[in-house]
Design an enzyme around this catalytic site. Structure first.
Site, PDB file in Angstrom:
ATOM      1  CB  SER A  82     -18.148  -7.150   2.016  1.00 11.16           C
ATOM      2  OG  SER A  82     -19.329  -7.496   2.681  1.00 11.16           O
ATOM      3  CG  ASP A 124     -20.190  -7.990   6.699  1.00 10.73           C
ATOM      4  OD1 ASP A 124     -20.625  -6.976   7.284  1.00 10.73           O
ATOM      5  OD2 ASP A 124     -20.300  -8.154   5.468  1.00 10.73           O
TER       6      ASP A 124
END
Length: 420
Positions: free
Chosen positions: A93, A225
């Protein structure tokens, strides 16, 4: 049963240390056995370690008699949408490039519960049975893009937008979506090399996007992200627009009856929702808990200040690109600064206090309760143990920045005395 490997969002760690090829292969085998040895959809982000871990996961799946359907680089929300009997995405992530991890989704695109993850951990030492296969697919990106553009399309002609892909899974993909819808796109963080994901770019570092928007005179910017499940924005003045503000804007634009947010949500958002008769459901920190609350309460909009934004009308999970498209659709000829001016944020001060013991004492709990009762709707203090580190997180909100700073310092000092 204690969870040894799974954290708040799958299994994650530094590659070669906490996260090894062997562990990922075992996870693939265990998850396959747990899910009934069916078809398992696999995606990954752009980290250099991704291909080797993808191979290991696929081997593990096949060794347990499952069918690994390997799609290559793909945003996490795309894996959730396209999942088969199970979905797996290899990503860490928003973490730096040296990290990686594995997240799982069930056949409905939902993140697994704590209990389900514990059941998978219990199968990590299962021996291989063989009999599976590995297939590669090349159309997953096109399928995802087609779904998102068709379902969430809005005419963006004339909009000048900066798109920061974090050198991650949205590289190439997100700029293409905005271009298809008519926007004039300036893309940054759009050249992944395996080692630059989330480095000086993306939702975890908005400075490059702020410079791009202000220097080129763009209308706004959006940043994702590394795996695409977070989105934050920058208005035309270069000011950051966080997840709380975006939830507030979308709640008013879409006319929802409730929103789900975490305990970290700014009091300004709660006040705005109350003024507009919108019920607020509060959860623990983590987008999985926001999702659970939305499904339990029948809601469709929720999110976190950090940029996890969830819209469930036409989707199954949080999706950075969808959130960005919805935000653009909410403009209706206004600037983003005008749009977000409806929400006055309370100043927040945060401090992480290193402790030897993460169990809050009665003295801490009583003082926090006393302070919050005294503040009423003028502010609050939140004290919570970290789920992953030996720290206590202290958050203070008040009507002035100085008051928030004083509150946070006072409570942090108490935590230090009691637990340090």
């Amino acid at each position: 049963m204690a969870r040894r490997y799974f954290g708040t969002d799958g299994v994650r760690g530094v590659v070669g240390k906490e996260l090894t090829v062997d562990l990922v292969e075992r996870l693939g085998r265990a998850a396959t056995a747990w899910s009934g040895r069916g078809r398992i959809f696999v995606g990954r982000d752009t980290r250099a370690s991704g291909p080797a871990l993808e191979d290991a996961l696929a081997r593990g799946i096949a060794s347990a008699g499952g069918n690994a359907v390997v799609a290559g680089v793909l945003p996490t929300p795309a894996v959730a949408l396209l999942t088969l009997d199970l979905g797996c995405v290899i990503t860490a992530s928003h973490n730096p490039p040296e990290y990686n991890g594995v997240k799982f989704f069930d056949r409905d695109g939902q993140k697994l519960s704590d209990t389900q993850e514990e059941e998978i951990e219990a199968l990590l030492d299962e021996p291989p049975t063989g009999g599976g296969q590995i297939d590669e697919v090349g159309v997953a990106t096109d399928s995802y893009l087609e779904h998102v553009v068709e379902r969430f399309a809005t005419d963006l002609t004339g909009l000048k937008i900066g798109v920061d892909c974090a050198n991650g899974a949205y590289s190439g993909l997100a700029p293409q979506a905005f271009t298809q819808l008519g926007a004039a796109v300036t893309a940054i963080g759009n050249e992944p090399d395996g080692m630059n994901i989330n480095v000086g770019c993306g939702a975890t570092d908005l400075r490059a996007l702020q410079r791009t928007v202000t220097e080129l005179g763009l209308d706004l910017g959006v940043a994702f992200d590394g795996d695409g499940d977070r989105m934050l924005a920058v208005d035309g003045n270069g000011d950051v627009v966080d997840g709380d503000q975006i939830v507030g804007v979308l709640a008013l634009d879409r006319g929802v009856e409730l929103v789900a947010v975490t305990v970290m949500a700014n009091m300004g958002l709660r006040r705005l929702m109350a003024e507009n008769g919108i019920r607020v459901v509060t959860t623990d920190v983590g987008d999985r808990y926001v999702l659970e609350a939305l499904r339990r309460e029948g809601g469709i909009l929720g999110g976190e200040q950090s940029g996890h934004l969830i819209w469930l009308d036409g989707h199954v999970t949080g999706d950075g690109l969808v959130a960005a498209l919805l935000l653009c659709a909410a403009l209706h000829g206004r600037t983003l600064a005008e749009l977000t001016s409806v929400l006055t944020r309370f100043p927040q001060t945060k401090e992480n206090v290193a402790v030897a013991n993460r169990q809050l004492t009665p003295a801490i709990e009583e003082e926090v309760a006393r302070v919050n009762a005294e503040l009423g709707d003028r502010g609050r203090v939140l004290v919570r143990p970290s789920g992953t580190e030996p720290v206590i997180r202290v958050l203070a909100e008040a009507e002035t920045a100085q008051e928030a700073k004083n509150l946070c310092g006072r409570i942090a000092a108490l935590v230090r005395r009691e637990l340090g």
